[in-house]
Design a protein around this motif. Structure first.
Motif, mmCIF file in Angstrom:
data_model
loop_
_atom_site.group_PDB
_atom_site.id
_atom_site.type_symbol
_atom_site.label_atom_id
_atom_site.label_comp_id
_atom_site.label_asym_id
_atom_site.label_seq_id
_atom_site.Cartn_x
_atom_site.Cartn_y
_atom_site.Cartn_z
ATOM 1 N N ALA A 1 8.340 7.451 9.312
ATOM 2 C CA ALA A 1 9.409 7.077 8.378
ATOM 3 C C ALA A 1 9.539 8.092 7.246
ATOM 4 C CB ALA A 1 9.156 5.674 7.803
ATOM 5 N N SER A 2 9.292 9.339 7.564
ATOM 6 C CA SER A 2 9.413 10.426 6.595
ATOM 7 C C SER A 2 10.720 11.151 6.888
ATOM 8 C CB SER A 2 8.211 11.354 6.754
ATOM 9 O OG SER A 2 8.207 12.345 5.763
ATOM 10 N N PRO B 1 0.810 -1.237 0.000
ATOM 11 C CA PRO B 1 0.000 0.000 0.000
ATOM 12 C C PRO B 1 0.838 1.280 0.000
ATOM 13 C CG PRO B 1 0.188 -0.863 2.231
ATOM 14 C CD PRO B 1 0.929 -1.823 1.352
ATOM 15 N N ARG B 2 2.182 1.131 0.061
ATOM 16 C CA ARG B 2 3.005 2.330 0.289
ATOM 17 C C ARG B 2 2.972 3.317 -0.880
ATOM 18 N NH1 ARG B 2 8.423 -0.460 1.774
ATOM 19 N NH2 ARG B 2 7.612 -1.763 0.088
ATOM 20 N N GLY B 3 3.191 2.784 -2.093
ATOM 21 C CA GLY B 3 3.233 3.664 -3.266
ATOM 22 C C GLY B 3 1.946 4.444 -3.459
ATOM 23 N N TYR C 1 8.027 3.159 12.275
ATOM 24 C CA TYR C 1 7.004 2.229 11.774
ATOM 25 C C TYR C 1 5.655 2.894 12.014
ATOM 26 C CZ TYR C 1 7.015 1.342 16.792
ATOM 27 O OH TYR C 1 6.998 1.506 18.155
ATOM 28 N N ASP C 2 4.707 2.597 11.125
ATOM 29 C CA ASP C 2 3.404 3.271 11.255
ATOM 30 C C ASP C 2 2.458 2.481 12.168
ATOM 31 O OD1 ASP C 2 1.763 1.389 9.748
ATOM 32 O OD2 ASP C 2 2.739 2.148 7.933
ATOM 33 N N PRO C 3 1.297 3.058 12.504
ATOM 34 C CA PRO C 3 0.388 2.417 13.469
ATOM 35 C C PRO C 3 -0.141 1.055 13.007
ATOM 36 C CG PRO C 3 -0.236 4.703 13.090
ATOM 37 C CD PRO C 3 0.813 4.371 12.091
ATOM 38 N N ALA D 1 5.302 7.565 2.220
ATOM 39 C CA ALA D 1 4.630 6.273 2.078
ATOM 40 C C ALA D 1 3.890 5.884 3.358
ATOM 41 C CB ALA D 1 5.639 5.192 1.699
ATOM 42 N N HIS D 2 4.177 6.595 4.452
ATOM 43 C CA HIS D 2 3.535 6.272 5.737
ATOM 44 C C HIS D 2 2.958 7.535 6.380
ATOM 45 C CE1 HIS D 2 5.374 2.229 5.597
ATOM 46 N NE2 HIS D 2 6.408 2.853 5.095
#
Length: 362
Positions: free
Chosen positions: A192-193, A23-25, A94-96, A333-334
């Motif tokens: 992660a930006s 799902p990142r892109g 890392y995202d939630p 991406a996050h």
């Protein structure tokens, strides 16, 4: 780790960042679409544009219509000897929605993220004394501790002769503007930006001549990189491909892509994408075009001429002064909708400002 995807450099002044797998892109594309929507009237998002690379939609090579690239402003382009540093910001990388494995993997990469709030992912510094670039990768950043992080970052501001306090001071001001934006918004959280820092390493200002439309791409490729051949070598985090003289740039880019993917998988699957750029050069290692007469829609794919005009005919008089330092947010991406302040990102920014201030004061 497939997070590294190539940054191709397009002679029209943009870079092409390949969309990551879902799902990142799609999430990153959606973020850019939202911020740069022509109907956007949200003052928070409109202000955010000042801190991002400009976004020009997506692009696909004619030969590979299913490969999607984000078309973004090349923030390094106006610099003669760009010094570049990429710093990941936040207490969590890392995202939630990350799995337990992903969380474990991210935390083990840099256990101090929570405490320090940022991580140097790479830097490339031009040393005037030796006329060469010094490069540090992610391992350098991950080796920094609370005690050494200040010296570790001050390396980025050192020209080989002296500490560029002017650049440190300008960087602090720019980061403070971004912090102000974060203090005033509760609709987005960033994981992660990164922040991309760029300043001019050379004492000679960049000159722009119309006959030299690609801003002398060749001088931006480090010495020892060009040796003939298609993908020349993996060195200094830069890939080089040749394009045929006066050939269509898309053709040359897509021709090099399959080689690029191979190289990519082998050499750098673990490196962070923003340390990578694919320089486009022709076989004579000269400018991509010999003179401005070659610039046509055909060569430059669609929306480029307005771009070129912007770059070359309307360069503001104050470019030299303001071109001193750029600090831009990259890697989305996050990014997730939120209803609270992004405390982790704010914590990282404040810590980074403190470190920069210490470098300036001592």
């Amino acid at each position: 780790n497939a997070s590294l995807l190539g940054i191709l450099q397009h002679p029209d002044g943009t870079v092409l960042k390949q969309l990551q797998p879902p799902p990142r892109g799609p999430r990153e594309q959606e973020f850019y679409n939202k911020v740069y929507d022509s109907d956007c009237c949200d003052s928070i998002l409109l202000e955010l544009r000042e801190y991002l690379p400009k976004y020009f939609g997506v692009w696909s090579p004619p030969t590979a219509p299913n490969d999607t690239y984000l078309k973004l402003e090349d923030v390094t382009r106006k610099f003669n000897k760009p010094c570049i540093m990429d710093v990941k910001i936040g207490q969590k990388s890392y995202d939630p929605y990350a799995s337990a494995e992903k969380i474990q993997q991210q935390v083990s990469k840099y256990p101090l993220m929570e405490e320090i709030g940022f991580l140097v992912l790479g830097m490339r510094v031009y040393h005037t004394s030796s006329d060469s670039y010094e490069t540090q990768n992610q391992h350098y950043g991950r080796s920094l501790t609370k005690e050494t992080v200040k010296d570790g970052i001050s390396k980025f501001f050192h020209s080989g002769y002296c500490l560029r306090k002017d650049v440190v001071a300008a960087s602090i001001q720019k980061v403070e503007k971004i912090l102000e934006w974060f203090e005033g918004q509760t609709q987005l959280n960033f994981y992660a930006s990164s922040l991309l820092f760029v300043y001019e390493g050379s004492s000679q200002a960049t000159t722009v001549r119309l006959s030299d439309v690609t801003l002398a791409e060749k001088r931006r490729v480090p010495k020892g990189l060009l040796s003939g051949g298609d993908v020349l070598e993996y060195n200094n985090n830069i890939h080089v491909i040749n394009s045929t003289e006066n050939g269509k740039i898309e053709a040359s880019v897509s021709k090099g892509l399959s080689k690029f993917y191979e190289l990519h998988k082998k050499a750098c699957s673990k490196r962070h994408h923003s340390q990578l750029s694919l320089k486009v050069e022709n076989s004579e290692q000269d400018n991509v075009w010999k003179s401005s007469t070659c610039i046509t829609q055909e060569h430059l794919n669609g929306n480029v001429l307005p771009q070129l005009e912007k770059v070359f005919y309307h360069m503001p008089a104050e470019t030299k002064e303001s071109a001193n330092v750029e600090v831009r947010m990259i890697d989305f991406a996050h990014v997730f909708p939120s209803n609270t302040k992004d405390e982790g990102y704010i914590y990282g920014l404040k810590n980074l400002i403190t470190v920069l201030q210490n470098i300036l004061d001592n």
